[in-house]
Scaffold this motif. Structure first.
Motif, PDB file in Angstrom:
ATOM      1  N   GLY A  85      13.206 -15.156  38.917  1.00  6.50           N
ATOM      2  CA  GLY A  85      14.200 -15.620  39.116  1.00  6.50           C
ATOM      3  C   GLY A  85      15.134 -15.717  38.252  1.00  6.50           C
ATOM      4  N   SER A  86      15.673 -14.360  37.223  1.00  6.22           N
ATOM      5  CA  SER A  86      17.226 -14.826  36.779  1.00  6.22           C
ATOM      6  C   SER A  86      17.522 -13.213  36.844  1.00  6.22           C
ATOM      7  CB  SER A  86      16.327 -15.780  34.882  1.00  6.22           C
ATOM      8  OG  SER A  86      18.164 -14.916  34.481  1.00  6.22           O
ATOM      9  N   SER A  87      18.848 -13.472  37.033  1.00 10.53           N
ATOM     10  CA  SER A  87      20.241 -11.875  37.064  1.00 10.53           C
ATOM     11  C   SER A  87      19.491 -11.169  35.693  1.00 10.53           C
ATOM     12  CB  SER A  87      20.887 -12.494  36.869  1.00 10.53           C
ATOM     13  OG  SER A  87      21.389 -13.095  36.304  1.00 10.53           O
ATOM     14  N   LEU A  88      19.157 -12.161  34.316  1.00 10.51           N
ATOM     15  CA  LEU A  88      19.124 -12.384  33.369  1.00 10.51           C
ATOM     16  C   LEU A  88      20.373 -11.583  32.690  1.00 10.51           C
ATOM     17  CD1 LEU A  88      15.619 -10.352  33.108  1.00 10.51           C
ATOM     18  CD2 LEU A  88      16.601 -12.965  31.940  1.00 10.51           C
ATOM     19  N   SER A  89      21.867 -11.904  32.298  1.00 12.16           N
ATOM     20  CA  SER A  89      23.444 -11.905  32.179  1.00 12.16           C
ATOM     21  C   SER A  89      23.593 -13.028  31.569  1.00 12.16           C
ATOM     22  CB  SER A  89      23.627 -11.114  33.736  1.00 12.16           C
ATOM     23  OG  SER A  89      24.009 -12.710  34.633  1.00 12.16           O
ATOM     24  N   VAL A  90      23.117 -14.490  31.558  1.00 14.41           N
ATOM     25  CA  VAL A  90      23.840 -15.119  30.690  1.00 14.41           C
ATOM     26  C   VAL A  90      23.132 -15.577  29.207  1.00 14.41           C
ATOM     27  CG1 VAL A  90      23.727 -17.507  30.960  1.00 14.41           C
ATOM     28  CG2 VAL A  90      24.513 -16.222  32.388  1.00 14.41           C
ATOM     29  N   TYR A  91      23.877 -15.122  28.588  1.00 13.72           N
ATOM     30  CA  TYR A  91      23.168 -15.147  26.755  1.00 13.72           C
ATOM     31  C   TYR A  91      23.692 -17.096  26.199  1.00 13.72           C
ATOM     32  CZ  TYR A  91      21.305 -11.056  26.980  1.00 13.72           C
ATOM     33  OH  TYR A  91      20.810  -9.331  27.371  1.00 13.72           O
ATOM     34  N   PRO A  92      23.076 -17.441  25.650  1.00 10.62           N
ATOM     35  CA  PRO A  92      22.034 -16.392  24.783  1.00 10.62           C
ATOM     36  C   PRO A  92      20.680 -16.367  25.694  1.00 10.62           C
ATOM     37  CG  PRO A  92      21.977 -18.484  23.514  1.00 10.62           C
ATOM     38  CD  PRO A  92      22.943 -18.645  24.479  1.00 10.62           C
ATOM     39  N   LEU A 135      27.294 -26.723  30.158  1.00  8.66           N
ATOM     40  CA  LEU A 135      28.501 -25.916  31.258  1.00  8.66           C
ATOM     41  C   LEU A 135      29.300 -25.090  30.804  1.00  8.66           C
ATOM     42  CD1 LEU A 135      31.214 -29.213  31.789  1.00  8.66           C
ATOM     43  CD2 LEU A 135      29.168 -27.922  33.113  1.00  8.66           C
ATOM     44  N   PHE A 136      30.008 -23.631  30.861  1.00  8.84           N
ATOM     45  CA  PHE A 136      30.293 -22.715  29.891  1.00  8.84           C
ATOM     46  C   PHE A 136      31.550 -23.354  29.280  1.00  8.84           C
ATOM     47  CE2 PHE A 136      29.801 -20.586  33.898  1.00  8.84           C
ATOM     48  CZ  PHE A 136      28.442 -19.524  33.765  1.00  8.84           C
ATOM     49  N   GLY A 137      30.495 -23.045  27.458  1.00  7.62           N
ATOM     50  CA  GLY A 137      31.412 -22.221  27.011  1.00  7.62           C
ATOM     51  C   GLY A 137      30.602 -23.985  25.871  1.00  7.62           C
ATOM     52  N   GLU A 138      29.773 -24.507  26.473  1.00  6.48           N
ATOM     53  CA  GLU A 138      28.834 -25.785  25.634  1.00  6.48           C
ATOM     54  C   GLU A 138      27.680 -24.884  25.015  1.00  6.48           C
ATOM     55  OE1 GLU A 138      29.525 -29.935  27.336  1.00  6.48           O
ATOM     56  OE2 GLU A 138      28.226 -28.535  28.557  1.00  6.48           O
ATOM     57  N   PRO A 139      27.182 -25.711  23.674  1.00 10.52           N
ATOM     58  CA  PRO A 139      26.425 -24.676  23.250  1.00 10.52           C
ATOM     59  C   PRO A 139      25.096 -24.692  23.924  1.00 10.52           C
ATOM     60  CG  PRO A 139      26.643 -26.008  22.149  1.00 10.52           C
ATOM     61  CD  PRO A 139      28.027 -26.398  22.426  1.00 10.52           C
ATOM     62  N   VAL A 140      23.436 -23.764  24.370  1.00 14.31           N
ATOM     63  CA  VAL A 140      22.216 -24.137  25.110  1.00 14.31           C
ATOM     64  C   VAL A 140      21.423 -25.410  24.384  1.00 14.31           C
ATOM     65  CG1 VAL A 140      22.355 -21.757  26.001  1.00 14.31           C
ATOM     66  CG2 VAL A 140      21.050 -22.204  23.983  1.00 14.31           C
ATOM     67  N   LYS A 141      21.203 -26.375  24.490  1.00 11.62           N
ATOM     68  CA  LYS A 141      19.943 -27.014  24.692  1.00 11.62           C
ATOM     69  C   LYS A 141      18.585 -26.470  23.954  1.00 11.62           C
ATOM     70  CE  LYS A 141      21.519 -31.028  27.234  1.00 11.62           C
ATOM     71  NZ  LYS A 141      22.575 -31.478  26.705  1.00 11.62           N
ATOM     72  N   SER A 163      32.960 -24.797  33.860  1.00 14.98           N
ATOM     73  CA  SER A 163      33.175 -24.712  31.962  1.00 14.98           C
ATOM     74  C   SER A 163      33.529 -26.415  31.801  1.00 14.98           C
ATOM     75  CB  SER A 163      34.193 -23.357  32.264  1.00 14.98           C
ATOM     76  OG  SER A 163      35.405 -24.338  32.504  1.00 14.98           O
ATOM     77  N   ILE A 164      33.108 -25.939  30.545  1.00 16.44           N
ATOM     78  CA  ILE A 164      33.755 -27.392  30.085  1.00 16.44           C
ATOM     79  C   ILE A 164      34.975 -27.797  30.411  1.00 16.44           C
ATOM     80  CG2 ILE A 164      33.754 -25.902  27.387  1.00 16.44           C
ATOM     81  CD1 ILE A 164      32.786 -29.909  28.047  1.00 16.44           C
TER      82      ILE A 164
END
Ligand code: NAD
Length: 257
Positions: free
Chosen positions: A195-202, A170-176, A57-58
């Motif tokens: 290969g993704s649990s499809l649990s990380v958003y966005p 990192l967790f807490g930062e915006p995606v690129k 995390s950040i």
């Protein structure tokens, strides 16, 4: 865990979808790289079985940059030794054949590009680079590793003395590049999730957008994912096996050697 064989009927259904799609994309996660020796986060041998997700995390980075970089340095040894596997190469070949138009990845390992994929969106950034938090200057990771190995922990910017951070999200930062990813997903009539649990958003919105626009969703994953309910085809086996069979099925049908 016993390894499941890929179901041939599912491979055929996935091939049908991809051959008939006008604009298909791949969406990948840490599970495509486990066969290259890089542990995922939430799979059976995942990093979070050993470490706390707080480490990524950040907030943790800003409070404990030294401990963060020591953890990262250890991870980087595995990461830089890794080579693309059969699944990365199959994705790259499908792009060259025009079947897949782009790869949207949550991975930070650079293995899609190493396998030859050219249109790659790295939603969570890349571990191949670090960025100065004060002035924004970027450094190749091998330069940063030299700083760490010579005792500068956390590594600092040569220009302004600011702290360097891996150019990963990192967790807490915006995606690129999420706008680009969304645009691609909304124009796609098929998505091949690998290969993704499809649990990380966005990030996990990518297959949801494709589905909402009437497109087809294929999921290749060793375990159930959080979005199996939107899938048109689920292939539950190793990514390397599934992608080798899928590529062969598509080539056979198209008469490609
Ligand atoms: P995740 O760890 O949440 O899920 C990975 C999934 O892949 C699991 O469901 C697991 O069962 C499956 N899997 C593992 N090995 C597989 C294989 N050989 N074949 C098929 N399926 C397999 O990963 P995620 O969904 O990508 O999301 C978590 C975050 O992990 C992302 O933010 C990403 O940035 C980060 N991450 C990246 C790397 C990397 O760059 N290689 C490594 C670890 C974590």
């Amino acid at each position: 865990m016993s390894e499941k064989q890929c179901n041939t009927e599912d491979i055929k259904k996935a091939a049908d979808i991809l051959i008939n799609a006008h604009h298909a994309i791949a969406f990948t996660g840490a599970g495509i790289s486990t066969e290259s020796g890089i542990p995922d986060f939430r799979g059976p041998q995942g990093l979070w079985k050993q470490y706390s997700p707080e480490l990524a995390s950040i907030d943790y980075f800003l409070q404990h940059p030294k401990e963060f970089w020591l953890f990262y340095r250890m991870r980087m040894s595995t990461l830089f030794a890794a080579k693309p596997n059969r699944a990365h190469y199959a994705v790259a070949e499908l792009e060259k054949m025009g079947i897949i138009k782009a790869v949207i990845t949550q991975n930070v390992d650079g293995l899609h590009q190493a396998a030859g994929s050219s249109n790659v969106i790295e939603l969570h950034g890349t571990m191949r680079r670090a960025v100065c938090l004060a002035c924004g200057r970027t450094y190749p990771m091998d330069v940063v590793i030299k700083k760490i190995d010579s005792g500068q922990i956390p590594p600092l910017c040569d220009e302004c003395g600011g702290i360097l951070k891996p150019d990963t999200v990192l967790f807490g930062e915006p995606v690129k590049d999420f706008d680009r990813a969304r645009e691609l997903a909304l124009m796609s009539d098929a998505v091949l999730v690998i290969g993704s649990s499809l649990s990380v958003y966005p990030a996990a919105y990518v297959p949801i957008f494709v589905k909402e626009m009437g497109g087809k969703v294929i999921i290749i994953n060793m375990e159930p994912t959080e979005l199996d309910y939107i899938a048109d085809v689920i292939i539950q086996c190793k990514a390397g096996d599934a992608m080798t069979l899928l590529l062969k099925e598509i080539k056979d049908r198209l008469g490609i050697q």
